[in-house]
Design a protein around this motif. Sequence first.
Motif, PDB file in Angstrom:
ATOM      1  N   GLN A 480       1.105  -1.231  -0.012  1.00  0.00           N
ATOM      2  CA  GLN A 480       0.046  -0.083  -0.098  1.00  0.00           C
ATOM      3  C   GLN A 480       0.964   1.103   0.066  1.00  0.00           C
ATOM      4  OE1 GLN A 480      -2.241  -0.736   3.476  1.00  0.00           O
ATOM      5  NE2 GLN A 480      -3.808  -1.677   2.623  1.00  0.00           N
ATOM      6  N   GLY A 481       0.432   2.141  -0.749  1.00  0.00           N
ATOM      7  CA  GLY A 481       1.511   3.432  -0.672  1.00  0.00           C
ATOM      8  C   GLY A 481       0.773   4.684  -1.035  1.00  0.00           C
ATOM      9  N   LEU A 482       1.703   5.756  -1.218  1.00  0.00           N
ATOM     10  CA  LEU A 482       1.225   7.202  -1.419  1.00  0.00           C
ATOM     11  C   LEU A 482       2.354   7.799  -2.348  1.00  0.00           C
ATOM     12  CD1 LEU A 482      -1.291   9.172  -0.959  1.00  0.00           C
ATOM     13  CD2 LEU A 482       0.009  10.177   0.779  1.00  0.00           C
ATOM     14  N   GLU A 483       1.937   8.254  -3.295  1.00  0.00           N
ATOM     15  CA  GLU A 483       3.003   9.159  -4.135  1.00  0.00           C
ATOM     16  C   GLU A 483       2.677  10.489  -4.260  1.00  0.00           C
ATOM     17  OE1 GLU A 483       4.126   5.102  -6.849  1.00  0.00           O
ATOM     18  OE2 GLU A 483       2.854   6.996  -7.572  1.00  0.00           O
ATOM     19  N   VAL A 484       3.450  11.367  -4.273  1.00  0.00           N
ATOM     20  CA  VAL A 484       3.300  12.847  -3.899  1.00  0.00           C
ATOM     21  C   VAL A 484       4.331  13.433  -5.083  1.00  0.00           C
ATOM     22  CG1 VAL A 484       2.828  15.324  -2.951  1.00  0.00           C
ATOM     23  CG2 VAL A 484       2.322  13.043  -1.683  1.00  0.00           C
ATOM     24  N   THR A 485       3.894  14.163  -6.230  1.00  0.00           N
ATOM     25  CA  THR A 485       4.742  14.999  -6.991  1.00  0.00           C
ATOM     26  C   THR A 485       4.275  16.588  -7.055  1.00  0.00           C
ATOM     27  OG1 THR A 485       3.845  14.283  -8.787  1.00  0.00           O
ATOM     28  CG2 THR A 485       5.355  12.873  -8.120  1.00  0.00           C
ATOM     29  N   ALA A 486       5.249  17.457  -7.245  1.00  0.00           N
ATOM     30  CA  ALA A 486       4.755  18.720  -7.378  1.00  0.00           C
ATOM     31  C   ALA A 486       6.133  19.512  -8.025  1.00  0.00           C
ATOM     32  CB  ALA A 486       4.535  19.354  -6.029  1.00  0.00           C
ATOM     33  N   SER A 487       5.812  20.411  -8.822  1.00  0.00           N
ATOM     34  CA  SER A 487       6.693  20.969  -9.584  1.00  0.00           C
ATOM     35  C   SER A 487       6.329  22.708  -9.671  1.00  0.00           C
ATOM     36  CB  SER A 487       7.346  20.628 -10.776  1.00  0.00           C
ATOM     37  OG  SER A 487       6.116  20.609 -11.708  1.00  0.00           O
ATOM     38  N   GLY A 488       7.136  23.676  -9.513  1.00  0.00           N
ATOM     39  CA  GLY A 488       6.715  24.823  -9.513  1.00  0.00           C
ATOM     40  C   GLY A 488       7.695  25.892 -10.026  1.00  0.00           C
ATOM     41  N   ARG A 489       7.652  27.157 -10.498  1.00  0.00           N
ATOM     42  CA  ARG A 489       8.386  27.869 -11.228  1.00  0.00           C
ATOM     43  C   ARG A 489       8.058  29.345 -10.674  1.00  0.00           C
ATOM     44  NH1 ARG A 489      12.159  27.892 -14.987  1.00  0.00           N
ATOM     45  NH2 ARG A 489      12.940  29.937 -16.026  1.00  0.00           N
ATOM     46  N   TRP A 490       9.104  30.158  -9.992  1.00  0.00           N
ATOM     47  CA  TRP A 490       9.027  31.418  -9.787  1.00  0.00           C
ATOM     48  C   TRP A 490      10.211  32.454 -10.405  1.00  0.00           C
ATOM     49  CZ3 TRP A 490      11.603  34.968  -6.243  1.00  0.00           C
ATOM     50  CH2 TRP A 490      10.799  36.086  -5.936  1.00  0.00           C
ATOM     51  N   ASP A 491      10.031  33.212 -11.551  1.00  0.00           N
ATOM     52  CA  ASP A 491      10.662  33.746 -12.193  1.00  0.00           C
ATOM     53  C   ASP A 491      11.879  32.748 -12.652  1.00  0.00           C
ATOM     54  OD1 ASP A 491       9.446  36.025 -12.468  1.00  0.00           O
ATOM     55  OD2 ASP A 491      10.373  36.832 -10.326  1.00  0.00           O
ATOM     56  N   GLN A 492      12.914  32.941 -12.065  1.00  0.00           N
ATOM     57  CA  GLN A 492      14.087  31.876 -12.505  1.00  0.00           C
ATOM     58  C   GLN A 492      14.189  31.003 -11.530  1.00  0.00           C
ATOM     59  OE1 GLN A 492      14.638  35.556 -12.534  1.00  0.00           O
ATOM     60  NE2 GLN A 492      14.043  35.167 -14.806  1.00  0.00           N
ATOM     61  N   LEU A 493      13.651  30.761 -10.644  1.00  0.00           N
ATOM     62  CA  LEU A 493      13.699  29.924  -9.261  1.00  0.00           C
ATOM     63  C   LEU A 493      12.727  28.729  -9.523  1.00  0.00           C
ATOM     64  CD1 LEU A 493      14.815  29.015  -6.714  1.00  0.00           C
ATOM     65  CD2 LEU A 493      12.867  30.033  -5.574  1.00  0.00           C
ATOM     66  N   THR A 494      13.428  27.428  -9.591  1.00  0.00           N
ATOM     67  CA  THR A 494      12.462  26.279  -9.755  1.00  0.00           C
ATOM     68  C   THR A 494      12.446  25.442  -8.700  1.00  0.00           C
ATOM     69  OG1 THR A 494      14.160  25.265 -11.261  1.00  0.00           O
ATOM     70  CG2 THR A 494      12.587  26.409 -12.216  1.00  0.00           C
ATOM     71  N   ALA A 495      11.447  24.537  -8.227  1.00  0.00           N
ATOM     72  CA  ALA A 495      11.626  23.500  -7.464  1.00  0.00           C
ATOM     73  C   ALA A 495      10.889  22.468  -7.841  1.00  0.00           C
ATOM     74  CB  ALA A 495      11.115  24.193  -5.949  1.00  0.00           C
ATOM     75  N   ASN A 496      11.242  21.297  -7.532  1.00  0.00           N
ATOM     76  CA  ASN A 496      10.592  20.033  -7.841  1.00  0.00           C
ATOM     77  C   ASN A 496      10.499  19.030  -6.690  1.00  0.00           C
ATOM     78  OD1 ASN A 496       9.913  20.284 -10.805  1.00  0.00           O
ATOM     79  ND2 ASN A 496      12.047  20.754 -10.690  1.00  0.00           N
ATOM     80  N   LEU A 497       9.352  18.289  -6.411  1.00  0.00           N
ATOM     81  CA  LEU A 497       9.450  17.454  -5.199  1.00  0.00           C
ATOM     82  C   LEU A 497       8.750  15.901  -5.752  1.00  0.00           C
ATOM     83  CD1 LEU A 497       9.131  16.486  -2.154  1.00  0.00           C
ATOM     84  CD2 LEU A 497       6.859  17.522  -2.157  1.00  0.00           C
ATOM     85  N   ASN A 498       9.321  14.954  -5.083  1.00  0.00           N
ATOM     86  CA  ASN A 498       9.002  13.644  -5.369  1.00  0.00           C
ATOM     87  C   ASN A 498       8.815  12.958  -3.704  1.00  0.00           C
ATOM     88  OD1 ASN A 498       8.643  13.397  -8.204  1.00  0.00           O
ATOM     89  ND2 ASN A 498      10.944  13.437  -8.157  1.00  0.00           N
ATOM     90  N   TYR A 499       7.820  12.357  -3.511  1.00  0.00           N
ATOM     91  CA  TYR A 499       7.783  12.029  -2.008  1.00  0.00           C
ATOM     92  C   TYR A 499       6.862  10.750  -2.063  1.00  0.00           C
ATOM     93  CZ  TYR A 499       6.472  10.728   2.721  1.00  0.00           C
ATOM     94  OH  TYR A 499       6.300  10.079   3.857  1.00  0.00           O
TER      95      TYR A 499
END
Length: 612
Positions: A480-499
């Motif tokens: 049993q599991g849960l996967e979370v992904t998210a990605s975002g961009r603000w001007d020149q800054l980017t961030a990505n998440l995998n959990y």
Amino acid sequence: MSVMRVCAASAVLSFVTASTAVAADELESVVVTAARVEQPISKVIGSVTVITRDEIEQRQVQSVQDLLRGEAGIDIANNGGLGKASSIYLRGANSSQTLILVDGVRLGSATLGLTSIEFIPVDQIERIEIVRGPRSSLYGSDAMSGVIQIFTRKNDGVSASVGAGSYNTQNYSAGFGMQGETLRFSVNGVYLQTEGFNACNNSAGCFVTEPDDDGYRNSSVSAQFGYAFGKIVDLELRTLYAQGFTESDGFDVNENRFRNSAPSARLRITPIDALSITLSGGITQDKSTNYKNSTYNSQFDTEKRNAAAQIDWRAGNHNFTLGGDYLNDVIDSNNAFVATERDNIGVFAQYLGKLGNHELSASARHDDNEQFGTYNTGNLGWKWFVLERALTLNAGWGKAFHAPSFNDLYYPLDPFGSAGNPNLMPERSRSFEFGAGGAYSWLSWSVQAFQTKTLDLIDWTCDPITFACSPSNVSQARVQGLEVTASGRWDQLTANLNYTAQDPRNRAPGANFDHILTRRSRQSGRIDVGYDFGTAQISTSINAVGARYENIANTTRMAGYTTVDLKANIELGKALSLQVKLGNFFDRQYETTRYYNQEGRSVYLTLRYQPK
């Protein structure tokens, strides 16, 4: 820092980044693996990740296993660095239960039932599609937990790179090609070598004391040719070839010389816009010769001969697929296997449709295997665009199977009395998945919950007195599991998440009932943060993995770990760039397989020529 704190911090940072972002024009990826037809990624029902060539270069990784490390739902186990045996555990399933494709054809050793991903050079890859969840209804055996498809390099113009770094690692690549409307071709060559480090850190665990550096060398070439005969007929030929050697620490084998190849062909006929017919085929070879201190020990050469035919018909918002495929496994070894060949014939059908704001899918397949008989699988999927692409809900169900390997079935009787079991039946699974997601101009996110129950797992058990081992269909598992992904961009800054949070449990009655499955972490996550200065880009990757167990009795524990990579890319001109990577910056000592070392603090430089 604990895994939970790292992942929590990652989630907060990704949310803050995304919530203050501005609009960005991005082209939507098109995937083919999820349904065997081209689909915009937003239309795919289920969990899919696409890793592009640009992303591969930005991550500055040296291997496929490092490229996949930290992706949602994926655990990686490695036996001591570059070129060493590596395993992928997708959604808690065994490595053999994930299908690996290259340009549409199956990879893998027919004897082991595994794919040597460690021998696929990263610089030969154009893109990777990761499809999570059962796909046996389209691909047959092995696609129990998902499908990972690798597409080889597609050059448009001239490209080259030169790299060097820790452990006397050297990496060279060069390619050229043209991608026209009628004619397209590409050729790419890669050479990688490293002196490596001592693979095994414990003689008791590896049954030998060999405190030396264990090197690796890989020479490879990929090529493709395509030609469009007007708008009706399109022909494409592709190949990937790699050869080399890798050293290890082992009682009877400490060097492996390998040669892998994957030539394939595809002919697509489109007599009218609504109808297409695709014929494809290929032969993948996995050839392995093993030595002990340069003295010949054994040889395992296997082939997978693939052929498929598929008809796709589109009628408005409804798409119908009908197809069949053929797989012939052949082995040649100095070991006397009782059987050295088997066939599998499969037929499948699929429906993809759109009704209002709802996407629907249904597929079914029948397999007839020369060894174990027939098996039927199916999949159902639903996706609701509640607020167009801003909010979606999805659900899916799937039935899948995995056929036993030649080692499971026919491994020759050895001096201890070990042998395969020709009466084994396929491993069987049923999976459910529920999820939600959304995509804005400034944020994309997905949450997927899943459960898979697997029966008739093949388990090798050994007699404690004679050491004779044999396989049988005795084990059961539930993940049993849960996967979370998210990605975002603000001007020149980017961030990505995998959990990923998962609970991979052994459910077979006995002393190990309800224990955690081996080499699977219960929590893992990765965050990537980058900033673009225009002519220079900097980024960091934080990869956190929870504790694992090396044995099903859960008495041998491997501690969790967190590693940090720092990367920079400096543009020296329109086509020239210099990349710098500080890997495992804090020199974290950890294991993904018990007793096997992993790379410490390292430095890599790459000079890359790539016209935009």
